[in-house]
Design an enzyme around this catalytic site. Structure first.
Site, PDB file in Angstrom:
ATOM      1  N   LYS A   1     -12.222  26.312  12.241  1.00 50.41           N
ATOM      2  CA  LYS A   1     -11.711  27.486  12.967  1.00 50.41           C
ATOM      3  C   LYS A   1     -12.700  27.907  14.049  1.00 50.41           C
ATOM      4  CE  LYS A   1      -9.052  29.055   8.981  1.00 50.41           C
ATOM      5  NZ  LYS A   1      -9.027  29.906   7.783  1.00 50.41           N
TER       6      LYS A   1
ATOM      7  N   GLN B   1     -12.236  34.735   4.970  1.00 48.07           N
ATOM      8  CA  GLN B   1     -11.823  33.456   4.380  1.00 48.07           C
ATOM      9  C   GLN B   1     -11.609  33.602   2.870  1.00 48.07           C
ATOM     10  OE1 GLN B   1     -11.183  30.506   6.100  1.00 48.07           O
ATOM     11  NE2 GLN B   1     -10.411  29.824   4.120  1.00 48.07           N
TER      12      GLN B   1
ATOM     13  N   ASP C   1      -4.657  37.117  10.465  1.00 46.08           N
ATOM     14  CA  ASP C   1      -3.995  36.364   9.399  1.00 46.08           C
ATOM     15  C   ASP C   1      -2.617  36.946   9.090  1.00 46.08           C
ATOM     16  OD1 ASP C   1      -5.311  34.110   8.497  1.00 46.08           O
ATOM     17  OD2 ASP C   1      -6.719  35.247   7.249  1.00 46.08           O
TER      18      ASP C   1
END
Ligand code: NAP
Length: 311
Positions: A54, A98, A124
């Site tokens: 990422k 994460q 997200d």
């Protein structure tokens, strides 16, 4: 029939190229690039790989990317304090924490963290605000994996409206938002899960079948209507030889890879499905790369929404 392979990797590369000039234009307008902060707690090897990818993609499209690490011994309070600091940061438009969090933080830690992320920085799409807005079909930051699937289907010219879509899996991060996005595009949607009886029969009704389960090769030939589009979200690391041999015939390059490395990455869809489906996403190289690309797109969108009224 041999299924047409839906090339997620190729689309991801094209989309990242499309993003670069937009990111550069944003940076020129505002005197800084969009900023993405990734919070990584502990030392989970899989998370390390995901985060590295990422950060790399973010830097490639021109973002400011910052890795904020906390040790495995960090408490939930430490994590929430870090998120609050990033919420207030003027240079960070996007925050990603994460998963998974260390187990010691408690069973509701992820929910507490998502409840704390500022919705306008929630790239997200996991905060209650963004989930609620998506359910109501209002502008929202939407979960990356299901949005990537929609992008792939649309750009590959696979019709969604009026078709029957079956989604296997009902998780908050994939199954549920996937079903909603398909519904919003006028598919008739069925959601299946571990308590669904006659799974194969349900799936056989699908024009579009999305597998987001986490079980290597669960979807067999008899789950698939001939010609259906099959999207394989699953990412499963197979480490048992018997399982690898049940998926790939003798001499298959993926079996050879397993025998060399001791593991192989496979999806939820058995490779034999390629003989029945009309279109199929490969694993790897299908949905996975698009998830990261949608994260990039959400980051630019979040930055624009914060700095450009009406964006
Ligand atoms: P999850 O939270 O474990 O959810 C799995 C879902 O599958 C659950 O709803 C579960 O049903 C259902 N399920 C489990 N066994 C089943 C069975 N035998 N028959 C029917 N349904 C069954 O997993 P997730 O986070 O959604 O992820 C699913 C898969 O996608 C994993 O392999 C993950 O690694 C992969 N993934 C890939 C990406 C990507 O970028 N490609 C991103 C995210 C996830 P219940 O609800 O009844 O338990």
């Amino acid at each position: 029939m041999t299924a047409r392979l839906l090339d997620g990797q190729g689309l991801a590369t094209r989309m990242q190229e499309e993003l670069k000039p937009e990111v550069a234009a944003f940076a020129a307008r505002h005197g800084r690039p969009p900023g993405l902060a990734i919070v990584l707690i502990g030392e989970n090897p899989a998370s390390e790989v995901y985060v590295r990818n990422k950060l790399k993609s973010g830097a490639e499209v021109g973002f400011r990317t910052d890795l904020e690490r906390l040790p495995a011994t960090a408490t939930l309070a430490d994590t929430l304090a870090l998120v609050e600091r990033l919420n207030a940061s003027p240079v960070h438009d996007a925050i990603l924490v994460q998963s998974p969090l260390p187990k010691a933080m408690g069973h509701d830690a992820e929910q507490r963290v998502f409840d704390t992320i500022a919705p306008e920085k929630d790239v997200d799409g996991f905060t209650p605000e963004n989930v609620g807005r998506m359910v109501q079909n209002r502008p929202a930051l939407v979960a990356c994996t299901p949005s990537g699937v929609i992008e792939l289907l649309e750009r590959e010219g696979i019709q969604i409206a009026g078709r029957h879509a079956v989604v296997i899996g009902r998780s908050d991060i994939v199954g549920k938002p996937m079903a909603l996005l398909l519904l919003q595009r006028d598919a008739t949607v069925t959601i299946c899960h571990s308590r669904t009886p006659n799974l194969a029969e349900m799936c056989r009704q699908a024009d579009i079948l999305v597998a987001a389960v986490g079980r290597a090769g669960l979807v067999r030939r008899d789950f698939v209507k001939p010609g259906a589009a099959v999207v394989d979200v699953g990412m499963n690391k197979v480490t048992e030889e018997a399982v690898a041999r049940s998926l790939f015939p003798e001499g298959h390059p993926r079996l050879a890879l397993f025998l060399k490395k001791g593991s192989v990455l496979v999806g939820d869809v058995h490779p034999e499905v390629a003989e029945v489906a009309g279109a199929l996403t490969p694993v790897p190289g299908g949905v996975g790369p698009l998830t990261i690309t949608m994260l990039m797109r959400n980051t630019l969108r979040a930055a624009r929404m914060r700095l450009e009224a009406g964006a």
